[in-house]
Design a protein around this motif. Structure first.
Motif, short mmCIF file in Angstrom:
data_model
loop_
_atom_site.label_atom_id
_atom_site.label_comp_id
_atom_site.label_asym_id
_atom_site.label_seq_id
_atom_site.Cartn_x
_atom_site.Cartn_y
_atom_site.Cartn_z
N MET A 172 6.59 39.97 13.33
CA MET A 172 7.04 40.93 14.33
C MET A 172 8.56 40.88 14.54
SD MET A 172 5.58 41.27 18.21
CE MET A 172 3.95 40.84 17.62
N GLU A 173 9.11 39.67 14.57
CA GLU A 173 10.54 39.54 14.85
C GLU A 173 11.40 40.16 13.75
OE1 GLU A 173 11.68 35.60 15.76
OE2 GLU A 173 10.30 35.39 17.46
N LEU A 176 12.42 43.59 14.83
CA LEU A 176 13.09 43.74 16.11
C LEU A 176 14.47 44.41 15.99
CD1 LEU A 176 12.81 43.24 19.11
CD2 LEU A 176 13.77 40.95 18.78
N THR A 179 14.39 48.24 15.64
CA THR A 179 13.87 49.06 16.74
C THR A 179 14.98 49.51 17.70
OG1 THR A 179 13.42 47.07 18.06
CG2 THR A 179 11.63 47.91 16.68
N LEU A 198 6.58 50.22 19.28
CA LEU A 198 6.96 49.43 20.45
C LEU A 198 5.74 49.03 21.28
CD1 LEU A 198 10.14 51.39 21.65
CD2 LEU A 198 10.06 49.28 20.32
N MET A 201 3.98 46.13 19.59
CA MET A 201 4.72 44.88 19.75
C MET A 201 4.60 44.34 21.18
SD MET A 201 8.09 45.95 17.50
CE MET A 201 8.87 44.36 17.38
N CYS A 202 4.64 45.21 22.16
CA CYS A 202 4.52 44.77 23.56
C CYS A 202 3.13 44.23 23.85
CB CYS A 202 4.83 45.94 24.51
SG CYS A 202 6.57 46.43 24.51
N SER A 205 2.84 40.55 22.16
CA SER A 205 3.76 39.45 22.46
C SER A 205 4.35 39.59 23.85
CB SER A 205 4.87 39.40 21.41
OG SER A 205 5.89 38.49 21.80
N ASP A 207 6.84 37.94 24.94
CA ASP A 207 8.31 37.90 24.77
C ASP A 207 8.85 39.29 24.44
OD1 ASP A 207 8.23 35.20 25.23
OD2 ASP A 207 8.08 34.67 23.11
N MET A 208 8.16 39.99 23.55
CA MET A 208 8.58 41.35 23.21
C MET A 208 8.48 42.27 24.43
SD MET A 208 9.57 41.56 20.09
CE MET A 208 9.56 40.52 18.63
N HIS A 211 11.42 41.74 26.47
CA HIS A 211 12.61 42.25 25.78
C HIS A 211 12.73 43.76 25.90
CE1 HIS A 211 15.71 42.60 22.66
NE2 HIS A 211 14.97 43.56 22.11
N PHE A 212 11.62 44.46 25.77
CA PHE A 212 11.66 45.93 25.74
C PHE A 212 11.65 46.56 27.12
CE2 PHE A 212 9.79 45.49 21.32
CZ PHE A 212 10.95 45.92 20.69
#
Length: 773
Positions: A172-173, A176, A179, A198, A201-202, A205, A207-208, A211-212
């Motif tokens: 996934m990273e 990043l 995106t 997106l 990914m959300c 994770s 963490d994602m 981040h988003f």
């Protein structure tokens, strides 16, 4: 070799077949010709033959022998060959077959091809059937294409990246950095696929997700532009600009705003604009409004916005489309606990849905109606629900009767109203009520001392009208046995008393004993009632005759009762009044887990009740105990025989609990108890706990046992297992083991964790011996 027929001619020929056998013969003949062509390495018509093979595959005929030919077409330099080859690979190959690994190198080459359409074919194929090994090898190429300026390739690369992340989450990273600029794209196709990426990914994770969250203002801006933009023929659907992109953005906002105050605050205004400006005359607008409602309910939105969302669902209930009405009822059912007052405003509309012809809408409306019942509207709601119970299909009666019982028990304004309501249910749907309804009503009547005369008179009248509803007959028999003297004396103050003689009462009870409609349990109630009346009526000789007749009954239970009652008359007549005196006030003990709200289809069993004030052990009590020993009866048998429903908990042997399942954060514990009075039934309570950091939703526990056992799985307490062991889901299993064999069980667990469905099977063979011996 002559040229093979074209695909269009094959389709026309197959459609002329009049029978299945004729079609099968045509297919077999053409398959034989295709095989011959493949063996001769005919490159000229390979593309045509594979296309025909794919058509046969779509009709359901085997086409596996064309897999390698698809790989040869993919390796070809011609675009037409590659197109059919990649289509065949997506249809005929999957990651379970090793053949698909042979095309990894071809896909890699085509991802770097100079023609965008060839690159697009490779991306589609990888995103459709790429295995985890292929995704690891080709993720770098996908990431490069995600950064390209070509919008055609970027949208396909974004969807391919979604597949790669699903197969190999640790990659996934890698995506990043790519995106960052995706949401700045003007092309709607790229925007749509970027939001899908997106979202994936959300969901996978935390963490994602954190981040988003900084992208919320950008997403809000895109959504606002879509709403405020004028007519765009390229993206317009029924007058709404790109509804598919709007729905995707709303779903992503729902994920980003959940449990986050700042993000929720940032999207409150745009959600209000979408809710008020979207056209509802077309289904497209309803879809957007529905997603808006779900988003408002999931994030930390303002109270006014939540009321607006519920009002939208209320408007949905008035829609002519059945699907929209069903969606609205389901959504209101989920929100009724958190926004009860707002949902109450639409109570009349919800009740009207009970009259809908669609069974699924009626069921949802019934469930929601019961959820809306409270102390203020109990009388009006029960009136509507009892009317529904009278006229509904048999499939609804059990659930509706159960709901009425629970609501009446919780919110009854008076004991008379409570008794009248339950009697109404027993009169109209007695055959469909829960097993514990009879002892529960008996307990209610016993505790309502001032209502005894009124209740026994009402039940006697109901018995004269209809004896087909067995639970009603059982309660009436019990009450006549307990309070027959009040019935004959005509002491009812609540309504006009009726004139009844002792012989008329006994005639009714004797009629129940000989009626073909009476079950063995009902006959037992009737015989016991007649026996109790021997201390309340003067017609003792007639009662003796009736009891003696059933001493030779073919029903063993009835015969045993009659023999024991005869023994009371002959040897212990001086103790009969003490044994058959009225029941004391009873108090229901707390039961295990969700059994209070469960429906079963077995015979009625007495509920576990105990006297509120047990009398001290005196000399008459010692005489009763001596009598029981002389008759050879256990305390449990004689108490159940007279309807006292006492269970000596201290006599139950303890069975150690066990861990049945512990995997992936889900733990299933079993606790055991013996069902009374049948020792062959083991009652197993499952306790499901979740140690992961996310709730397990849509949780379903299923179990199977060998054919020598009988298993009954009752309803669970919830379908959501809370995260971090903050709660448990309980469910009761009843296992009948008449042969006392070692217990074995296969369990199936299904749930959704972080958006991904999980399913697992397990064998449970280490049950403690006490649970089945």
């Amino acid at each position: 070799m002559p040229a093979p027929i074209r695909l269009r001619e094959l389709i026309r020929t197959i459609r002329t077949a009049r029978t299945q056998a004729e079609e099968r013969e045509m297919i077999q003949k053409e398959c034989a010709a295709i095989r011959s062509s493949f063996r001769e390495e005919d490159n000229t018509y390979r593309c045509r033959n594979v296309a025909k093979l794919l058509y046969m595959h779509m009709l359901g005929y085997p086409a596996h022998f064309g897999q390698l030919e698809c790989l040869k077409l993919i390796a070809s330099q011609k675009f037409t060959d590659k197109r059919i080859g990649y289509l065949g690979a997506m249809l005929l190959l999957d990651e379970r077959q090793d053949v698909h690994l042979l095309m990894t190198n071809c896909i890699k080459n085509d991802l770097n091809h100079s023609t965008q359409y060839v690159q697009g074919l490779a991306l589609c194929t990888l995103g459709c059937m790429g295995s985890s090994e292929m995704c690891r090898d080709l993720a770098g190429e996908v990431e490069k294409l995600l950064k390209t300026s070509n919008s055609y390739l970027r949208k396909k690369a974004a969807l391919c990246a979604v597949h790669v992340i699903r197969k190999v989450p640790e990659l996934m990273e890698m995506f990043l950095p790519a995106t960052k600029n995706l949401l700045s794209e003007k092309n709607h196709g790229v925007l749509h696929t970027s939001v899908v990426l997106l979202t994936e990914m959300c969901e996978r994770s935390p963490d994602m997700l954190a981040h988003f969250r900084k992208l919320v203002p950008q997403l809000v801006r895109i959504l606002k532009n879509l709403i405020m933009s004028g007519y765009s023929p390229e993206h317009d659907v029924s007058g709404i600009s790109d509804p598919f992109l709007q729905v995707r953005i709303l779903r992503l906002l729902r994920i980003l705003g959940k449990s986050d105050d700042d993000s929720s605050e940032a999207m409150n205004d745009i959600l209000a604009q979408v809710a008020t400006n979207t056209e509802t005359s077309k289904n497209v607008g309803n879809a957007i409004l529905y997603e808006t409602v779900l988003t408002i309910m999931d994030i930390k939105s303002e109270s006014g916005l939540r009321v607006l969302a519920i009002n939208i669902l209320g408007r949905f209930l008035l829609n002519n489309d059945k699907n929209i009405r069903y969606v609205a009822l389901t959504s209101l059912l989920k929100t009724v606990q958190t926004d009860h007052n707002a949902v109450q405003r639409h109570r009349s509309t919800i009740v009207d849905c009970l009259k809908d012809l669609d069974v699924s809408i009626k069921r949802r409306a019934m469930e929601l109606s019961f959820a809306l019942v409270n102390g203020n509207n109990i009388r009006g709601m029960m009136k509507e629900l009892l009317y529904f119970l009278d006229s509904c299909d048999p499939e609804f009666k059990a659930d509706c009767a159960s709901g009425v019982f629970l609501a009446a028990e919780k919110y009854a304004p008076s004991k008379r109203w409570h008794i009248d309501t339950i009697m109404r249910v027993l009169t109209t749907a007695g055959s469909y009520v829960r097993d514990d309804s009879v002892p529960n009503l008996i307990q209610l009547i016993t505790n309502s001392v001032e209502m005894h005369a009124y209740t026994v008179q009402r039940l006697y009248k109901a018995l004269l009208d209809d004896i087909s509803q067995q639970p009603l007959v059982q309660v009436a028999s019990w009450c006549i046995g307990e309070y027959g003297d009040l019935l004959v004396s005509g002491q009812c103050e609540e309504e006009e008393p009726i004139q009844v003689t002792e012989d008329e009462v006994l005639d009714v009870l004797e009629g129940l004993l000989v009626s073909n409609l009476s079950t063995p349990v009902t006959r037992g109630y009737s015989l016991t009632a007649i026996m109790k009346l021997s201390t309340r009526f003067s017609s003792v000789n007639r009662i003796k005759k009736v009891v003696s007749i059933y001493g030779s009954s073919i029903d063993v239970e009835l015969q045993q009762r009659a023999v024991e009652y005869n023994a009371l008359f002959k040897k212990y007549d001086h103790m009969r009044p003490a044994l058959l005196e009225r029941m004391p006030i009873m108090e229901k003990t707390s039961s295990n887990g969700p059994t209070e709200i469960v429906q079963t289809n077995g015979e009625t069993e007495p509920s576990i009740v105990e006297p509120k004030h047990p009398p001290p052990v005196t000399q008459p009590a010692n005489q009763v105990r001596a009598l029981l020993i002389a008759l050879g009866l256990s305390l449990l048998n004689i108490v159940c025989m007279y309807g006292l429903f006492l269970i000596n908990h201290e006599s139950l042997s303890t069975i150690p609990p066990m861990i049945a399942y512990n995997k992936n954060g889900l733990k299933i514990d079993f606790t055991f108890e013996r069902a009374n009075p049948n020792p062959n039934i083991a009652v197993i309570t499952i306790h499901a706990s979740n140690s992961t950091d996310a709730d397990m939703t849509e949780f379903v526990f299923q179990a199977a046992v060998p054919k020598t056992f009988q298993l009954q799985l009752l309803s669970p307490s919830s379908n959501v297992v809370p995260a971090l062991n903050q709660g448990t889901v309980t469910q009761v299993i009843r296992v009948l083991n008449p042969q006392k064999q070692q217990l074995r069980m296969r369990i199936k667990l299904t749930y959704t964790l972080k958006g991904s469905p999980v399913q697992d099977l397990s064998e449970v063979n280490n049950f403690p011996p006490q649970s089945w011996q």
